[in-house]
Write a protein that holds these residues in place. Structure first.
Motif, mmCIF file in Angstrom:
data_model
loop_
_atom_site.group_PDB
_atom_site.id
_atom_site.type_symbol
_atom_site.label_atom_id
_atom_site.label_comp_id
_atom_site.label_asym_id
_atom_site.label_seq_id
_atom_site.Cartn_x
_atom_site.Cartn_y
_atom_site.Cartn_z
ATOM 1 N N CYS A 166 -28.984 -12.208 13.128
ATOM 2 C CA CYS A 166 -29.991 -13.071 13.752
ATOM 3 C C CYS A 166 -29.959 -12.918 15.270
ATOM 4 O O CYS A 166 -28.880 -12.806 15.864
ATOM 5 C CB CYS A 166 -29.740 -14.534 13.389
ATOM 6 S SG CYS A 166 -29.883 -14.867 11.629
ATOM 7 N N ASP A 168 -30.267 -14.888 18.248
ATOM 8 C CA ASP A 168 -30.278 -16.300 18.636
ATOM 9 C C ASP A 168 -30.940 -16.533 19.987
ATOM 10 O O ASP A 168 -31.625 -17.534 20.187
ATOM 11 C CB ASP A 168 -28.847 -16.843 18.653
ATOM 12 C CG ASP A 168 -28.213 -16.817 17.268
ATOM 13 O OD1 ASP A 168 -28.964 -16.962 16.283
ATOM 14 O OD2 ASP A 168 -26.996 -16.635 17.169
ATOM 15 N N SER A 180 -25.908 -13.715 15.845
ATOM 16 C CA SER A 180 -25.038 -14.335 14.849
ATOM 17 C C SER A 180 -25.314 -13.698 13.496
ATOM 18 O O SER A 180 -26.342 -13.042 13.302
ATOM 19 C CB SER A 180 -25.262 -15.852 14.779
ATOM 20 O OG SER A 180 -26.588 -16.151 14.369
ATOM 21 N N LYS A 183 -26.948 -16.889 9.413
ATOM 22 C CA LYS A 183 -27.178 -18.266 9.855
ATOM 23 C C LYS A 183 -27.629 -19.130 8.673
ATOM 24 O O LYS A 183 -28.492 -18.732 7.882
ATOM 25 C CB LYS A 183 -28.237 -18.289 10.957
ATOM 26 C CG LYS A 183 -28.537 -19.674 11.514
ATOM 27 C CD LYS A 183 -29.536 -19.602 12.648
ATOM 28 C CE LYS A 183 -28.870 -19.020 13.882
ATOM 29 N NZ LYS A 183 -29.757 -19.101 15.071
ATOM 30 N N THR A 185 -29.741 -21.839 7.604
ATOM 31 C CA THR A 185 -30.882 -22.659 7.980
ATOM 32 C C THR A 185 -32.050 -22.360 7.056
ATOM 33 O O THR A 185 -32.158 -21.251 6.513
ATOM 34 C CB THR A 185 -31.310 -22.386 9.444
ATOM 35 O OG1 THR A 185 -32.455 -23.177 9.765
ATOM 36 C CG2 THR A 185 -31.633 -20.921 9.655
#
Length: 372
Positions: A166, A168, A180, A183, A185
């Motif tokens: 990801c 960020d 990252s 993640k 989410t």
């Protein structure tokens, strides 16, 4: 794009554990898709349409069907005396052991890289279905002065494949300043499509260093570890059609989404080539009915087909109703059957008067050569 400037590398086996039975006897790259294609057709065709003339396909296991499909690369104009298509099975390091990870696979093919004259390398997986203009990617990479450029998309996180990178934080110039992995989410995130471009010498240096340290994660040990040391930029492909195959469910959902003309127009904005099987036109019986479906050549349809993707050689009997399903090559459905939300692999045979139903959120997957 100058044909001598960029070398293509495609990973045919990455993430195939996500598709269970569909990859039990084949690579991710050779999974059938959208009535006539294989997943590898998309990165292959995108590269060729952008002028990339030398492409190595990194294989690991179960690559017989892949070899049969790509052959010498003739459908993609890659059957050449100079450059062209190269299959790279795991035998170039003195043994027949399988690649353990992406770093091992690249390290095992350093000889292929070193013998290539192209200064840039673009690498792609097969589980992301999208149309990429590598001309624009190379131009953005060169103009930004980036060391590495990664193609990304803003969408929901893929859930069932490991090591999803990801982005960020990305500054106004496109440089990624924070990354990252995986993640947690449910919201849209800016994440990698596992398509990267960089100078060949840089890739060789990074891979050699990582391999000497027994590092195993390309995303963590090469990309994330160098986010402060190298200029790593993001190339946003959100405006394109992008589908990430991370499960049988996502394969089904992406396939069904291509029944919408707008999505097909986006995905096929650039020509996609494939190995063709010459066949007669599809025959529709007098009592047949077809609605909102993609049907390949060589089929015999005597029943009702709605919201389906039908591959070559499929036969559907009289009085049979098939809805919201994917029937792969040479599948046969008998008379008076009712089929709904099914993914039937190649050469599946379903007898007369069978009722078989999954759900949009849980399609039933029938393995290759199954008899029902």
């Amino acid at each position: 794009m100058n044909e001598k400037k960029v070398l293509g590398i495609i990973f045919a086996n990455i993430h195939e554990e996500a598709l269970d039975s569909l990859t039990a006897m084949r690579t991710m790259g050779s999974v059938p898709f959208c009535s006539r294609f294989r997943l590898i057709d998309f990165p292959l065709s995108n590269m060729v349409e952008s002028g990339i003339a030398k492409i190595g396909v990194v294989t690991n296991a179960n690559f017989r069907s892949l070899m049969d499909h790509v052959g010498t690369g003739k459908p993609w104009d890659l059957s050449r005396k100079t450059d062209g298509l190269y299959l790279l099975p795991p035998y170039s390091v003195g043994s027949a052991t399988m690649w353990g990870n992406r770093i091992d696979a690249i390290y095992g093919n350093l000889g292929f890289l070193q013998q290539s004259n192209q200064p840039y390398v673009v690498m792609s997986d097969c589980n992301n279905i999208l149309s990429v203009d590598y001309d624009k990617l190379l131009k953005a990479h060169e103009e930004s002065g980036a060391d590495i450029t990664i193609v990304g998309v803003r969408s929901k996180m893929p859930k069932n494949i490991g090591s999803v990178l990801c982005f960020d934080k990305v500054d106004e110039n496109g440089r990624i300043t924070e990354m990252s992995l995986d993640k947690q989410t449910d919201e849209d995130v800016f994440h990698s499509c596992n398509i990267t471009i960089m100078k060949k010498y840089l890739l060789e240096s990074l891979i050699t260093t990582a391999h000497s340290k027994n590092e195993i994660s390309y995303q963590r040990n090469i990309l994330m570890a160098n986010v402060d040391k190298l200029k790593i930029n993001a190339f946003d492909a959100t405006d394109s059609f992008v589908g990430t195959v991370d499960s049988v469910q996502s394969y089904y959902d992406i396939s069904m989404s291509l029944l919408e003309k707008e999505n097909r127009t986006k995905l096929f904005s650039s020509p996609i080539s494939t190995k063709e099987r010459d066949d007669m036109p599809t025959i529709y019986g007098p009592d047949s009915s077809l609605k909102n479906s993609l049907v390949a050549d060589g089929c015999i349809i005597n029943g009702t087909v709605e919201n389906c993707i039908i591959f070559k050689g499929v036969k559907i009997g009289k009085g049979t109703v098939v809805k919201n399903s994917i029937l792969m090559q040479d599948t046969v459905v008998g008379d008076n059957s009712k089929i709904s939300c099914i993914i039937a692999d190649k050469n599946v045979s379903i007898k007369d008067s069978v009722e078989l139903s999954g759900a949009d959120t849980f399609p039933i997957c029938l393995t290759k050569n199954a008899r029902i």
